[in-house]
Design a protein around this motif. Structure first.
Motif, PDB file in Angstrom:
ATOM      1  N   GLN A  80       0.842  -1.200   0.000  1.00 19.99           N
ATOM      2  CA  GLN A  80       0.000   0.000   0.000  1.00 19.99           C
ATOM      3  C   GLN A  80       0.879   1.252   0.000  1.00 19.99           C
ATOM      4  O   GLN A  80       2.012   1.238   0.459  1.00 19.99           O
ATOM      5  CB  GLN A  80      -0.885   0.048   1.243  1.00 19.99           C
ATOM      6  N   THR A  81       0.313   2.314  -0.516  1.00 21.38           N
ATOM      7  CA  THR A  81       0.992   3.605  -0.395  1.00 21.38           C
ATOM      8  C   THR A  81       0.653   4.160   0.996  1.00 21.38           C
ATOM      9  O   THR A  81      -0.295   3.706   1.644  1.00 21.38           O
ATOM     10  CB  THR A  81       0.529   4.606  -1.465  1.00 21.38           C
ATOM     11  N   ARG A 111       5.368   3.539  -1.389  1.00 20.71           N
ATOM     12  CA  ARG A 111       4.828   2.208  -1.094  1.00 20.71           C
ATOM     13  C   ARG A 111       5.527   1.605   0.121  1.00 20.71           C
ATOM     14  O   ARG A 111       6.732   1.693   0.273  1.00 20.71           O
ATOM     15  CB  ARG A 111       4.991   1.278  -2.283  1.00 20.71           C
TER      16      ARG A 111
END
Length: 135
Positions: A80-81, A111
């Motif tokens: 995920q960012t 990320r």
């Protein structure tokens, strides 16, 4: 009615005894005054200590801390960012990655990777800690 002085020696002894009683009474009075002042100071010190503790506890509740959290391999944050993660409402100050230079003030599109150590300003809620371990 009056005082009969039988000798100068008896008169001197009487005056010495009277002077000693006056000195002792003065010491007693001063000690009583100092004890009273001490008790007032102790009361004031206790009151100020309680006030200081209240302010300290109140301030501590408001202060944010800098914490470091390691991302575990099975963390839902991996891939995920920062913007997508549950960390979006916390300030990530840095990301430490093995074999790379630290990333200071990472962008929201950075990320998250397995093994990252995230330096976060603020406290993480229990829900945001899933897959993280405190360093």
């Amino acid at each position: 009615m009056g005082v009969v002085v039988k000798s100068s020696e008896v008169a001197r002894k009487y005056l010495d005894d009277f002077d000693q009683r006056r000195v002792l009474a003065g010491i007693h009075e001063r000690l009583h005054q100092l004890v009273k002042e001490r008790d007032q100071l102790n009361h004031e010190i206790s009151r100020l200590m309680e006030e200081l503790m209240e302010h300290t506890i109140h301030l501590e509740a408001k202060l944010y801390r800098i914490e470091e959290w390691k991302v575990l391999p099975d963390s839902p944050l991996v891939g995920q960012t920062l913007a997508e993660s549950k960390l979006h409402n916390r300030k990530v100050l840095a990301i430490q990655r093995k074999g790379q230079e630290d990333i200071f003030d990472p962008a929201p599109d950075s990320r998250i990777q397995d093994g990252d150590i995230l330096t976060i300003y603020g406290r993480l809620d229990p829900a945001a800690r899933e897959g993280l371990v405190r360093v």
